[in-house]
Scaffold this motif. Structure first.
Motif, PDB file in Angstrom:
ATOM      1  N   UNK A   8       0.932  -1.140  -0.172  1.00 31.56           N
ATOM      2  CA  UNK A   8      -0.059   0.093   0.024  1.00 31.56           C
ATOM      3  C   UNK A   8       0.951   1.021   0.037  1.00 31.56           C
ATOM      4  N   UNK A   9       0.499   2.210  -0.792  1.00 38.42           N
ATOM      5  CA  UNK A   9       1.323   3.310  -1.064  1.00 38.42           C
ATOM      6  C   UNK A   9       0.467   4.658  -0.775  1.00 38.42           C
ATOM      7  N   UNK A  15       5.218   7.428   1.798  1.00 41.63           N
ATOM      8  CA  UNK A  15       5.316   6.387   2.764  1.00 41.63           C
ATOM      9  C   UNK A  15       4.597   5.256   1.984  1.00 41.63           C
ATOM     10  N   UNK A  16       4.978   3.787   2.400  1.00 45.18           N
ATOM     11  CA  UNK A  16       4.252   2.790   2.052  1.00 45.18           C
ATOM     12  C   UNK A  16       3.960   1.732   3.191  1.00 45.18           C
ATOM     13  N   UNK A  17       3.142   0.787   2.901  1.00 45.88           N
ATOM     14  CA  UNK A  17       2.950   0.128   4.176  1.00 45.88           C
ATOM     15  C   UNK A  17       2.768  -1.567   3.658  1.00 45.88           C
ATOM     16  N   UNK A  18       2.547  -2.433   4.443  1.00 44.51           N
ATOM     17  CA  UNK A  18       2.458  -3.883   3.919  1.00 44.51           C
ATOM     18  C   UNK A  18       1.196  -3.868   3.091  1.00 44.51           C
ATOM     19  N   UNK A  20      -1.274  -6.265   2.975  1.00 43.64           N
ATOM     20  CA  UNK A  20      -2.569  -6.998   3.758  1.00 43.64           C
ATOM     21  C   UNK A  20      -2.509  -6.063   5.108  1.00 43.64           C
ATOM     22  N   UNK A  21      -3.170  -5.336   5.336  1.00 48.21           N
ATOM     23  CA  UNK A  21      -3.379  -4.417   6.647  1.00 48.21           C
ATOM     24  C   UNK A  21      -4.673  -3.935   6.701  1.00 48.21           C
ATOM     25  N   UNK A  22      -4.912  -3.591   8.015  1.00 41.84           N
ATOM     26  CA  UNK A  22      -6.142  -2.828   8.191  1.00 41.84           C
ATOM     27  C   UNK A  22      -6.059  -1.487   8.310  1.00 41.84           C
ATOM     28  N   UNK A  23      -6.096  -0.907   7.177  1.00 40.33           N
ATOM     29  CA  UNK A  23      -5.578   0.450   6.845  1.00 40.33           C
ATOM     30  C   UNK A  23      -6.032   1.224   5.851  1.00 40.33           C
TER      31      UNK A  23
END
Ligand code: F0G
Length: 427
Positions: A8-9, A15-18, A20-23
């Protein structure tokens, strides 16, 4: 296929994120994109694969979303919650093309999805992810179609559904679906934008999974409109896509889909995207014209209640696609929407009012010369005619205040005699 080959970006910062995440948002407040490892797909995924899947009997292949799963979400078919959605028709009508003023004009009818709107494409992905994340409660704010779709998919997946709707402003076809599919349906004494704010707060407070199109996985599913319409056109790119805009998730998704195909070299040009808003709910059209960021509109108002939205969440994502493609954003009045609806309906195709912003918008852009006479255009019809039967009857009865029923097909009364019936027939 690796399950974690996506991240996820943030749309606003780097910024980027994993994956599969609740975000739903970046720490900076920006919305998020699902980023696929497109280079890993190069040479492995092509149009032949998608065409081969048309003949398959596997449910995931039959779905007009999961058929394109490498570009949507690389999950194994057995994890998918599908009805299966998509596989909507592409219609042409000579009478309608003449009225709109575009010869090469086709209509992708997303009202032919299982719950009667394009929302099912995003919802199959949203609910599938909810299941994968172990969620048992989901929620959305909605002008009606998202709630109908979420209620149905949540019921199929055995999840509890909470729906927040603006009081008195949801068409009956949609409200009845939310109730019928068993969602806890809460009328908020406020508009969609208020409901949208409250559902985010309620989800954060209670750990309920949010399934509005701020959820980046919804957008991934909605991209399949673009893939499927290209497949309908035997993988030729039209000059224009015309789509109604409310919360702007759909136009954002279509833009992202074409950008990804282009990045991978599967198409050699981008279709221009035209987003059409209702004049009374036009924050994006106004901002586009002024060249400024979107300023939320305090009291959005339109009879096309599906797009009665003043503070669209996905405007930055939508603008990205419009700009990259050299497209445009415009607005049409309720009178134009309802006259366009009368023509679309009378052509035998038919759709709910918000969808008809596409028809009115295409006509306006053709008249202005923005869409050239020789250009090829696909308009997106987002919802089924029966979603909002009341407005149809009221239009043809001539009882909509402030609207002139220019193309009314008035209901006729007759005494129960042959003579009277023949007179009523005009024979
Ligand atoms: N057309 C219809 C029939 C819709 O229901 C919507 C949105 C839109 C167009 C606009 O799409 O929001 O992606 O720009 N309906 C949402 C809902 C807001 O709650 O059902 P968008």
């Amino acid at each position: 296929m690796s399950e974690l080959s996506f991240t996820l970006a943030c749309v606003d910062c780097d910024a980027s994120y994993p994956g599969l995440d609740v975000r739903y948002r970046c720490e900076c407040g920006g919305t998020l994109d699902v980023i696929h490892d497109l280079h890993a797909l190069a040479g492995k995924v092509g149009f032949n694969l998608f065409d081969r899947r048309l003949a398959s009997k596997v449910l995931a292949d039959r779905s007009g979303v999961w058929r394109f799963r490498e570009f949507v979400l690389p999950l194994p078919p057995e994890e998918i919650v599908t009805k299966p959605e998509g596989n909507t028709n592409l219609y042409r009508s000579v009478a309608l093309s003449d009225w709109v003023g575009i010869a090469d004009l086709a209509w992708k009818h997303e009202g032919e999805n299982p719950t009667g709107s394009f929302k099912d494409r995003g919802m199959t992905v949203g609910i599938t992810v909810a299941k994968k994340l172990g969620m048992d409660r989901v929620a959305c704010a909605s002008t009606g179609n998202t709630s109908a779709s979420m209620a149905s998919y949540a019921a199929m997946a055995g999840m509890k559904a909470y729906v927040f709707i603006p009081e008195g402003k949801v068409a009956f076809g949609k409200l009845s679906q939310a109730l019928a599919y068993g969602a806890t349906t809460i009328q908020i004494a406020g508009d969609f934008d208020v409901a949208m704010r409250l559902v985010q707060e309620a989800c954060a407070a209670r750990g309920v999974y949010l399934l509005n199109s701020i959820n980046p996985f919804r957008i991934e599913g909605q991209k399949a409109i673009a893939f499927e319409l290209l497949q309908d056109l035997d993988w030729t790119v039209p000059d224009w896509i015309v789509v109604p805009g409310g919360n702007l998730g759909n136009s954002a998704a279509i833009g992202k889909a074409f950008a990804e195909l282009h990045t991978l070299g599967l198409i050699d040009r981008l279709p221009k995207i035209a987003v059409i808003q209702a004049a009374g709910a036009n924050p994006f059209a106004a901002a586009f014209k002024a060249g400024t960021p979107v300023t939320p509109l305090a009291a959005a108002e339109t009879r096309a209640t599906a797009i009665r939205i003043g503070d669209p969440i996905s405007w930055r994502k939508s603008l990205r696609g419009v700009t990259a493609s050299g497209g445009t954003v415009d607005q049409v009045t309720d009178q134009e929407i309802l006259d366009a609806k009368a023509h679309l309906d009378a052509s035998g195709i038919g759709a709910e009012p918000a969808s008809c912003a596409s028809v009115a918008g295409a006509r306006k852009l053709a008249a202005a010369g923005v869409i050239g006479r020789g250009e090829s255009v696909v308009g997106i019809l987002t919802g089924h005619l029966l979603k909002d039967p009341e407005i149809v009857v009221d239009y043809h009865r001539g009882s909509l205040s402030g609207i002139t029923s220019n193309f009314a097909n008035a209901l006729r009364r007759s005494e129960p005699t042959l003579k009277a019936v023949l007179a009523a027939m005009g024979e």
